[in-house]
Design an enzyme around this catalytic site. Sequence first.
Site, mmCIF file in Angstrom:
data_model
loop_
_atom_site.group_PDB
_atom_site.id
_atom_site.type_symbol
_atom_site.label_atom_id
_atom_site.label_comp_id
_atom_site.label_asym_id
_atom_site.label_seq_id
_atom_site.Cartn_x
_atom_site.Cartn_y
_atom_site.Cartn_z
ATOM 1 N N HIS A 18 0.848 -1.190 0.000
ATOM 2 C CA HIS A 18 0.000 0.000 0.000
ATOM 3 C C HIS A 18 0.884 1.241 0.000
ATOM 4 C CE1 HIS A 18 0.336 -1.065 4.446
ATOM 5 N NE2 HIS A 18 1.042 0.036 4.307
HETATM 6 C C1 T46 Z 1 2.511 0.738 6.937
HETATM 7 C C2 T46 Z 1 3.335 -0.453 7.236
HETATM 8 C C3 T46 Z 1 4.806 -0.185 7.284
HETATM 9 C C4 T46 Z 1 -4.485 -0.225 13.540
HETATM 10 O O1 T46 Z 1 -5.615 -0.412 13.994
HETATM 11 N N1 T46 Z 1 -3.741 0.852 13.930
HETATM 12 C C5 T46 Z 1 -2.504 1.105 13.467
HETATM 13 O O2 T46 Z 1 -1.870 2.108 13.876
HETATM 14 C C6 T46 Z 1 -1.939 0.194 12.492
HETATM 15 C C7 T46 Z 1 -0.543 0.453 11.937
HETATM 16 C C8 T46 Z 1 -2.683 -0.871 12.099
HETATM 17 N N2 T46 Z 1 -3.921 -1.082 12.613
HETATM 18 C C9 T46 Z 1 -4.677 -2.276 12.202
HETATM 19 C C10 T46 Z 1 -5.223 -2.227 10.774
HETATM 20 C C11 T46 Z 1 -5.259 -3.678 10.385
HETATM 21 O O3 T46 Z 1 -6.461 -4.267 10.837
HETATM 22 O O4 T46 Z 1 -3.797 -3.403 12.229
HETATM 23 C C12 T46 Z 1 -4.106 -4.311 11.169
HETATM 24 C C13 T46 Z 1 -2.882 -4.603 10.321
HETATM 25 O O5 T46 Z 1 -2.561 -3.440 9.551
HETATM 26 P P1 T46 Z 1 -1.924 -3.554 8.092
HETATM 27 O O6 T46 Z 1 -2.497 -4.716 7.376
HETATM 28 O O7 T46 Z 1 -2.033 -2.211 7.441
HETATM 29 O O8 T46 Z 1 -0.394 -3.900 8.450
HETATM 30 P P2 T46 Z 1 0.920 -3.744 7.550
HETATM 31 O O9 T46 Z 1 2.028 -4.333 8.317
HETATM 32 O O10 T46 Z 1 0.668 -4.245 6.167
HETATM 33 O O11 T46 Z 1 1.134 -2.156 7.427
HETATM 34 C C14 T46 Z 1 1.567 -1.413 8.532
HETATM 35 C C15 T46 Z 1 0.816 -0.071 8.594
HETATM 36 O O12 T46 Z 1 -0.597 -0.309 8.661
HETATM 37 C C16 T46 Z 1 1.093 0.773 7.367
HETATM 38 O O13 T46 Z 1 0.669 2.108 7.583
HETATM 39 O O14 T46 Z 1 2.937 1.620 6.203
HETATM 40 O O15 T46 Z 1 2.963 -1.158 8.419
#
Ligand code: T46
Length: 134
Positions: A51
């Site tokens: 993303h």
């Molecule tokens: C990014 C990369 C480097 C929250 O509720 N609050 C938060 O602050 C974050 C970061 C995530 N979440 C929830 C949203 C999803 O349900 O945690 C779950 C996993 O998030 P995501 O699939 O976006 O995880 P990554 O590791 O793909 O991405 C994360 C960050 O979301 C993103 O901003 O740049 O790490």
Amino acid sequence: MHTIPSIINFPKIGNSKQGYISIAENENLPFDVKRIYWTYFTPEDVERGGHAHHDLMQILIAVSGKIIVNTEMPDGTKERFVLSSPNQGVYLPKYSWHVMQYSHNAVQMCIASMVYEEKDYIRDYNDFKKVKYG
Ligand code: T46
């Protein structure tokens, strides 16, 4: 303000006998810190990320283990960063598509410029490629 993904070297204070400390302070960062989160126990065959963000700027740090961060900017510029030193991070500006892979022992700390907002995410690669930027 930096506009491309780039490595940031943090101060590393100490020595091999005593151990080390690294420090991140707002005055030495490309943005004011609003949030810190960390990810861990990611299986090696899983890619996270996939993303970009409209406004969020971040610094990813491998405080333990190794993280491979592949980035792409809207102009098609791609880069690959290997994080394996706890005193080093990669700065991700807004509109940087990023995909991360982790070693089994990796702990990724992320220093972020904004609170969590799902509407700031661009999760569809085709939407990302339509971004007009720069
Ligand atoms: C990014 C990369 C480097 C929250 O509720 N609050 C938060 O602050 C974050 C970061 C995530 N979440 C929830 C949203 C999803 O349900 O945690 C779950 C996993 O998030 P995501 O699939 O976006 O995880 P990554 O590791 O793909 O991405 C994360 C960050 O979301 C993103 O901003 O740049 O790490």
